[in-house]
Design a protein around this motif. Structure first.
Motif, short mmCIF file in Angstrom:
data_model
loop_
_atom_site.label_atom_id
_atom_site.label_comp_id
_atom_site.label_asym_id
_atom_site.label_seq_id
_atom_site.Cartn_x
_atom_site.Cartn_y
_atom_site.Cartn_z
N GLN A 19 0.80 -1.23 0.00
CA GLN A 19 0.00 0.00 0.00
C GLN A 19 0.83 1.27 0.00
OE1 GLN A 19 -3.05 0.19 3.09
NE2 GLN A 19 -2.68 -1.99 3.37
N VAL A 20 1.97 1.24 0.60
CA VAL A 20 2.72 2.47 0.84
C VAL A 20 3.78 2.70 -0.22
CG1 VAL A 20 2.34 2.39 3.33
CG2 VAL A 20 4.39 1.36 2.38
N GLN A 21 4.00 3.98 -0.51
CA GLN A 21 5.07 4.32 -1.44
C GLN A 21 6.40 3.96 -0.79
OE1 GLN A 21 4.53 7.96 -3.41
NE2 GLN A 21 6.50 7.90 -4.45
N PRO A 22 7.25 3.25 -1.51
CA PRO A 22 8.49 2.71 -0.91
C PRO A 22 9.62 3.74 -0.82
CG PRO A 22 8.35 2.05 -3.18
CD PRO A 22 7.08 2.80 -2.88
N THR A 23 9.47 4.67 0.09
CA THR A 23 10.53 5.64 0.31
C THR A 23 11.72 4.94 0.96
OG1 THR A 23 9.69 6.20 2.49
CG2 THR A 23 8.85 7.50 0.62
N PRO A 24 12.92 5.52 0.89
CA PRO A 24 14.07 4.85 1.52
C PRO A 24 13.84 4.45 2.99
CG PRO A 24 14.85 6.55 0.07
CD PRO A 24 13.34 6.69 0.10
N PRO A 25 13.26 5.32 3.85
CA PRO A 25 13.05 4.88 5.24
C PRO A 25 12.07 3.70 5.36
CG PRO A 25 12.84 7.28 5.08
CD PRO A 25 12.94 6.75 3.69
N VAL A 26 11.04 3.69 4.52
CA VAL A 26 10.07 2.59 4.53
C VAL A 26 10.76 1.29 4.10
CG1 VAL A 26 8.00 1.67 3.38
CG2 VAL A 26 8.03 4.04 4.20
N LEU A 27 11.53 1.36 3.04
CA LEU A 27 12.25 0.17 2.57
C LEU A 27 13.26 -0.33 3.59
CD1 LEU A 27 12.77 1.10 -1.18
CD2 LEU A 27 11.41 -0.80 -0.29
N GLU A 28 13.97 0.60 4.22
CA GLU A 28 14.94 0.20 5.26
C GLU A 28 14.25 -0.53 6.40
OE1 GLU A 28 17.21 3.62 6.54
OE2 GLU A 28 17.75 4.10 4.46
N ALA A 29 13.11 -0.01 6.84
CA ALA A 29 12.38 -0.65 7.94
C ALA A 29 11.87 -2.03 7.51
CB ALA A 29 11.21 0.24 8.38
N PHE A 30 11.37 -2.13 6.28
CA PHE A 30 10.86 -3.41 5.80
C PHE A 30 11.97 -4.44 5.69
CE2 PHE A 30 9.57 -6.41 2.49
CZ PHE A 30 8.36 -6.85 3.01
N VAL A 31 13.09 -4.05 5.10
CA VAL A 31 14.22 -4.98 4.95
C VAL A 31 14.79 -5.35 6.32
CG1 VAL A 31 16.55 -5.22 4.01
CG2 VAL A 31 14.73 -4.29 2.59
N ALA A 32 14.73 -4.42 7.28
CA ALA A 32 15.17 -4.75 8.64
C ALA A 32 14.25 -5.81 9.25
CB ALA A 32 15.19 -3.50 9.51
N ALA A 33 12.93 -5.73 8.94
CA ALA A 33 11.99 -6.73 9.46
C ALA A 33 12.15 -8.06 8.74
CB ALA A 33 10.55 -6.22 9.30
N GLY A 38 16.34 -7.74 1.01
CA GLY A 38 17.39 -6.76 0.74
C GLY A 38 18.56 -7.39 0.06
N PRO A 39 19.51 -6.60 -0.32
CA PRO A 39 19.48 -5.14 -0.37
C PRO A 39 18.62 -4.68 -1.54
CG PRO A 39 21.53 -5.91 -1.32
CD PRO A 39 20.79 -7.13 -0.82
N VAL A 40 18.14 -3.42 -1.47
CA VAL A 40 17.30 -2.88 -2.52
C VAL A 40 17.86 -1.56 -3.04
CG1 VAL A 40 15.19 -3.97 -1.67
CG2 VAL A 40 15.78 -1.69 -0.89
N ASP A 41 17.56 -1.28 -4.28
CA ASP A 41 17.85 0.02 -4.88
C ASP A 41 16.57 0.82 -4.72
OD1 ASP A 41 17.97 2.19 -6.64
OD2 ASP A 41 19.01 1.05 -8.20
#
Length: 167
Positions: A19-33, A38-41
């Motif tokens: 649902q959410v736009q994958p901004t860098p902080p959102v992606l970082e939190a998701f990959v941390a979970a 990861g890793p993602v561009d």
């Protein structure tokens, strides 16, 4: 996806991420979970999100059930209202009511997670069979075909896998 998460948490996490736009902080939190993603561009993943789910005109992989009900790819159709009825009968409501169609794949997955979380696996399975399972394979095929990055291919495949696990 991280096997330490419950099925409800996995549904919620995948649904939210769709649902959410994958901004860098959102992606970082998701990959941390879930480090398996990861890793993602971040810039490339955001471009995939925009092309797949937002589009310039029609998205390449529309995330709404109603868009898959006809060749015209219309949204806010009967399917949207059917899903809204399911949510209401289960005591649920989408966060962006009237702003985003209720039949968005992310909302559908999150709702299944909420039902599982409160111990209502029977309703979750019935909803899944009637709604996301009816169209998610075609949506996943479109994501697999049009995504340029592995991130959304993996996320869409995970959505299908979660629904299969629920059945």
């Amino acid at each position: 996806m991280d096997s330490n998460l419950s099925l409800a948490e996995r549904f919620y996490l995948v649904g939210r991420m769709l649902q959410v736009q994958p901004t860098p902080p959102v992606l970082e939190a998701f990959v941390a979970a879930d480090p398996a993603y990861g890793p993602v561009d971040a810039e490339a993943v955001e471009q995939d999100y925009l092309h797949l789910f937002v589009g310039l005109g029609m998205p390449l992989a529309p995330p709404w059930e109603s868009a898959w009900a006809s060749d015209a790819r219309l949204i806010f159709q009967r399917e949207t209202l059917d899903v809204r009825y399911w949510y209401r009968s289960a005591g649920l409501e989408v966060a962006n009511l009237h702003a985003e169609p209720d039949d968005h794949i992310g909302f559908e997955l999150e709702s299944i997670g909420a039902l599982l979380d409160r111990g209502d696996a029977e309703t979750a399975a019935a909803f899944a069979c009637e709604h996301p399972c009816a169209w998610v394979a075609r949506w996943n095929d479109a994501v697999q075909e049009h995504a340029t990055q592995p991130f959304y291919r993996q996320l869409a495949a995970e959505a299908v896998s979660l629904l299969d696990d629920l059945r």
